[in-house]
Scaffold this active site. Sequence first.
Site, PDB file in Angstrom:
ATOM      1  CG  HIS A 205      55.612  36.481  33.397  1.00 39.78           C
ATOM      2  ND1 HIS A 205      54.921  36.541  35.104  1.00 39.78           N
ATOM      3  CD2 HIS A 205      55.647  38.197  33.968  1.00 39.78           C
ATOM      4  CE1 HIS A 205      55.597  37.558  35.277  1.00 39.78           C
ATOM      5  NE2 HIS A 205      55.867  39.145  34.743  1.00 39.78           N
ATOM      6  CG  ASP A 207      59.266  40.621  33.695  1.00 34.45           C
ATOM      7  OD1 ASP A 207      58.334  40.019  34.377  1.00 34.45           O
ATOM      8  OD2 ASP A 207      59.993  41.044  34.959  1.00 34.45           O
ATOM      9  CG  HIS A 262      59.255  36.646  37.463  1.00 30.16           C
ATOM     10  ND1 HIS A 262      60.020  36.543  36.485  1.00 30.16           N
ATOM     11  CD2 HIS A 262      58.452  37.307  37.461  1.00 30.16           C
ATOM     12  CE1 HIS A 262      59.897  37.688  35.911  1.00 30.16           C
ATOM     13  NE2 HIS A 262      59.099  38.138  36.491  1.00 30.16           N
ATOM     14  NE  ARG A 272      54.627  39.386  45.531  1.00 34.26           N
ATOM     15  CZ  ARG A 272      55.642  39.495  46.238  1.00 34.26           C
ATOM     16  NH1 ARG A 272      55.600  39.321  48.025  1.00 34.26           N
ATOM     17  NH2 ARG A 272      56.098  39.452  45.095  1.00 34.26           N
TER      18      ARG A 272
HETATM   19  C1  LIG Z   1      50.106  38.787  28.414  1.00 31.07           C
HETATM   20  C2  LIG Z   1      50.867  40.108  28.891  1.00 31.07           C
HETATM   21  C3  LIG Z   1      51.047  41.049  30.078  1.00 31.07           C
HETATM   22  C4  LIG Z   1      52.016  41.626  29.890  1.00 31.07           C
HETATM   23  C5  LIG Z   1      51.810  41.434  28.163  1.00 31.07           C
HETATM   24  C6  LIG Z   1      51.638  40.389  27.721  1.00 31.07           C
HETATM   25  O1  LIG Z   1      51.211  40.405  26.490  1.00 31.07           O
HETATM   26  C7  LIG Z   1      52.661  39.812  27.568  1.00 31.07           C
HETATM   27  C8  LIG Z   1      53.591  40.512  28.656  1.00 31.07           C
HETATM   28  C9  LIG Z   1      53.286  40.591  30.314  1.00 31.07           C
HETATM   29  C10 LIG Z   1      54.218  41.870  30.751  1.00 31.07           C
HETATM   30  C11 LIG Z   1      54.766  40.805  32.495  1.00 31.07           C
HETATM   31  C12 LIG Z   1      55.857  42.059  32.054  1.00 31.07           C
HETATM   32  C13 LIG Z   1      55.283  43.287  32.959  1.00 31.07           C
HETATM   33  O2  LIG Z   1      54.758  42.885  33.691  1.00 31.07           O
HETATM   34  C14 LIG Z   1      54.508  43.591  31.483  1.00 31.07           C
HETATM   35  C15 LIG Z   1      53.574  44.405  32.009  1.00 31.07           C
HETATM   36  C16 LIG Z   1      55.510  44.216  30.409  1.00 31.07           C
HETATM   37  O3  LIG Z   1      55.867  44.466  29.777  1.00 31.07           O
HETATM   38  O4  LIG Z   1      55.394  42.854  30.251  1.00 31.07           O
HETATM   39  C17 LIG Z   1      53.265  42.602  31.333  1.00 31.07           C
HETATM   40  C18 LIG Z   1      52.273  42.874  30.251  1.00 31.07           C
HETATM   41  C19 LIG Z   1      50.917  43.377  30.815  1.00 31.07           C
HETATM   42  O5  LIG Z   1      50.704  43.215  31.957  1.00 31.07           O
HETATM   43  O6  LIG Z   1      50.023  44.585  30.077  1.00 31.07           O
HETATM   44  O1  LIG Z   2      54.261  40.932  41.613  1.00 32.78           O
HETATM   45  C1  LIG Z   2      55.089  41.378  41.716  1.00 32.78           C
HETATM   46  O2  LIG Z   2      56.049  40.621  43.051  1.00 32.78           O
HETATM   47  C2  LIG Z   2      55.719  40.387  40.744  1.00 32.78           C
HETATM   48  C3  LIG Z   2      54.663  40.299  39.438  1.00 32.78           C
HETATM   49  C4  LIG Z   2      55.908  39.936  37.997  1.00 32.78           C
HETATM   50  O3  LIG Z   2      56.090  39.283  37.901  1.00 32.78           O
HETATM   51  C5  LIG Z   2      55.559  41.692  37.243  1.00 32.78           C
HETATM   52  O4  LIG Z   2      54.777  42.774  37.070  1.00 32.78           O
HETATM   53  O5  LIG Z   2      55.826  41.119  35.909  1.00 32.78           O
HETATM   54 FE   LIG Z   3      57.320  39.767  35.824  1.00 29.63          FE
END
Ligand SMILES: C=C1C[C@]23C[C@@]1(O)CC[C@H]2[C@@]12CC[C@H](O)[C@@](C)(C(=O)O1)[C@H]2[C@@H]3C(=O)O
Ligand SMILES: O=C(O)CCC(=O)C(=O)O
Ligand SMILES: [Fe+2]
Length: 338
Positions: A205, A207, A262, A272
């Site tokens: 994904h 961020d 990543h 981890r």
């Molecule tokens: C599948 C998902 C988890 C996420 C929200 C989403 O719909 C798409 C983006 C995901 C992500 C990736 C980065 C961060 O870990 C996170 C908190 C964010 O802001 O976007 C996660 C979301 C999540 O885990 O709720």
């Molecule tokens: O846990 C990690 O090292 C990366 C996790 C990550 O990419 C995320 O939480 O968005």
């Molecule tokens: Fe991430």
Amino acid sequence: MVVPSQTALDRYSVIKTCKPTGFFSGIPVINLTNPDAKTLIVEACQEFGFFKLVNHGVPLEFMTRLEALAINFFNLPQSEKDKVGPPDPFGYGNKRIGPNGDVGWIEYLLLNTNPQITSNKTFSIFQENPQIFRSAVEDYLLAVKRMANEVLDLMADGLGIEPRNVLSKLLSDEKSDSCFRLNYYPPCPELQALSGRNLVGFGEHTDPQIISVLRSNNTTGLQICLRDGTWVSVPPDQASFFINVGDALQVMTNGRFRSVKHRVIADTMKSRVSMIYFGGPPLSEKIAPLPSVLAEGEESLYEQFTWCEYKNSAYKSRLADYRLGLFEKKLQAILANV
Ligand SMILES: C=C1C[C@]23C[C@@]1(O)CC[C@H]2[C@@]12CC[C@H](O)[C@@](C)(C(=O)O1)[C@H]2[C@@H]3C(=O)O
Ligand SMILES: O=C(O)CCC(=O)C(=O)O
Ligand SMILES: [Fe+2]
């Protein structure tokens, strides 16, 4: 987390990685005290959207104290941890990532970085003294936010953007929509049976925010995707931070910086632990290329949207979706304006 049977393992994503053991030696390493840091940061964000930060000024003690408390939490009985879940999106979660069916070999705590908003319920899990955990999170975040703002000011400087705090002021805004995540990837010895395949801890994904600041223990697992589409393993370093460019920063630089794809692969023997600060703007902020980034006559590659609109759309997407795709201008629209 309960140890899965072979059939249960099949429900997780399993991938074949090309070079499972080789570390990539080309990750840019930026020394925050280097007078050339701004130029090196811009180069790293353009080529990789990712770099390692050393001499960052965050006391090691803040990282190790929080890591130890996180491990205590993840070692609690499942029934205790479930008291602060399921995530809404904040709180404790395991296996499920986000609301749309993604799963990973992971447990996590997702917190709002605004201590007034983070519910007391989340901290109350630390029965003996919730205050110990709260203050460890606050000390860590204060130092990390300061450092993230310095990095953003160097990015703006390096890109020739004025005023140099145009990015950092979004994170320091009291309405900044930022969050903090503690991830725990238990070891998975059963993995060895998967011969040559790897269990996905956190699927690929980007961020969505402006910047992510990641610190992990010394366990491997993080991989980034290079421009040519190859996945490479990032050598862990518990004393350093890893900085990711997020989707919002890609847009604000009109694609000059890349939001890095990543993922995390589970380890067979070692857990981890990672902690990530996701710096986002206020919900009402318009996300568009900064005027001083655009060359004369250069068009924005994206439709205009607010962070709230982008976040709502991101939370409707699956982890691996190309979320910015919905907001890209069609080529015809760009050409029509040239
Ligand atoms: C599948 C998902 C988890 C996420 C929200 C989403 O719909 C798409 C983006 C995901 C992500 C990736 C980065 C961060 O870990 C996170 C908190 C964010 O802001 O976007 C996660 C979301 C999540 O885990 O709720
Ligand atoms: O846990 C990690 O090292 C990366 C996790 C990550 O990419 C995320 O939480 O968005
Ligand atoms: Fe991430």
